[in-house]
Design an enzyme around this catalytic site. Sequence first.
Site, PDB file in Angstrom:
ATOM      1  N   LYS A 179      -5.805  -0.592  19.945  1.00  7.59           N
ATOM      2  CA  LYS A 179      -5.033  -1.062  18.839  1.00  7.59           C
ATOM      3  C   LYS A 179      -5.313  -2.174  18.161  1.00  7.59           C
ATOM      4  CE  LYS A 179      -0.445  -1.800  16.979  1.00  7.59           C
ATOM      5  NZ  LYS A 179       0.987  -2.115  17.000  1.00  7.59           N
ATOM      6  N   GLY A 206       9.566  -6.008  14.879  1.00  7.54           N
ATOM      7  CA  GLY A 206      10.711  -6.683  15.271  1.00  7.54           C
ATOM      8  C   GLY A 206      12.318  -6.655  14.530  1.00  7.54           C
ATOM      9  N   ALA A 223       5.858  -0.547  13.727  1.00  9.92           N
ATOM     10  CA  ALA A 223       6.791  -1.789  13.422  1.00  9.92           C
ATOM     11  C   ALA A 223       7.994  -1.602  12.431  1.00  9.92           C
ATOM     12  CB  ALA A 223       5.987  -2.845  12.491  1.00  9.92           C
ATOM     13  N   GLY A 224       9.045  -2.016  12.687  1.00  6.64           N
ATOM     14  CA  GLY A 224      10.162  -1.908  11.844  1.00  6.64           C
ATOM     15  C   GLY A 224      11.422  -1.025  12.356  1.00  6.64           C
ATOM     16  N   ASN A 246       8.416  -0.678  19.993  1.00  2.76           N
ATOM     17  CA  ASN A 246       8.692  -1.294  21.079  1.00  2.76           C
ATOM     18  C   ASN A 246      10.092  -2.089  21.138  1.00  2.76           C
ATOM     19  OD1 ASN A 246       6.659  -4.002  23.250  1.00  2.76           O
ATOM     20  ND2 ASN A 246       8.580  -2.990  23.534  1.00  2.76           N
ATOM     21  N   THR A 247      10.070  -3.069  20.515  1.00  4.12           N
ATOM     22  CA  THR A 247      11.146  -3.689  20.044  1.00  4.12           C
ATOM     23  C   THR A 247      12.720  -2.759  20.194  1.00  4.12           C
ATOM     24  OG1 THR A 247      10.159  -5.626  19.108  1.00  4.12           O
ATOM     25  CG2 THR A 247      12.875  -5.457  19.159  1.00  4.12           C
TER      26      THR A 247
END
Length: 273
Positions: free
Chosen positions: A110, A171, A197-198, A219-220
């Site tokens: 990635k 995040g 993301a997001g 992830n977050t």
Amino acid sequence: MNAPAPAAAAADPLIIAGRTYSSRLLIGTGKYRDFDETRRAVEASGAEIVTVAIRRTNIGQNANEPSLLDAVPPSRYTYLPNTAGCYSADDAVRTLRLARELLDGHDLVKLEVLGDPNTLFPNVMETLKAAETLVHDGFKVMVYTSDDPIIAKRLEEIGCCAVMPLASLIGSGMGILNPWNLQLILAEARVPVFVDAGVGTASDAAIAMELGCHGVLMNTAIAKAQNPVLMAQAMRKAVEAGREAYLAGRMPKKLYSAIPSSPTTGMISPKSA
């Protein structure tokens, strides 16, 4: 490893760079309290592909420290080394070449090249440069990018095996802020498109899948939930439900409808009252 909805997954496989996967949820391995929590979250998510920040995670660089390889073994999961923390094409390329050495020639990676340490917004010019070098070097590149349809198409033309536009800032948990751009990217793409993301909660993941995205990477949203393992399980269900809703085809939206859903036979009409 937990497998996603068996029948549906078998009939609707995800194919990345010629390899078939059942789960459309990809998750990161950072930000958890420890490797044990990482392991439990990954198992609960049903994910088969896990991202690894080469600059931040021990995968053998430090022999005397706990290693992710023990908690999330590459024999059970597909590792996706990423370039988190890289702000130039050169840094990103060097990082992924190191990853290939550490993981015995592993070539699915990635790419992310950041442009700003406060927003973590991608630097698309450096991303394009790095993508060209990596593809030429024989890497199979899944690439984090903005939600610009022109850039996404160019990355595909370079030879990236998947494009991964952001839903919102890394995040932030703000969800999908521009679904129209995502739809433009999806309409033109000939490679898998993943929201990256997001994502903040399960409904964000479901919306991404309902739009037609091939998968979601996060992830977050899991690692920073109050109960990461339970959130991982929720994300698994959301991705599966969103994909099934997309395949089923939703009803058209209407401001109002003159067609009731209940039978009208036998009702007393206003004239006969």
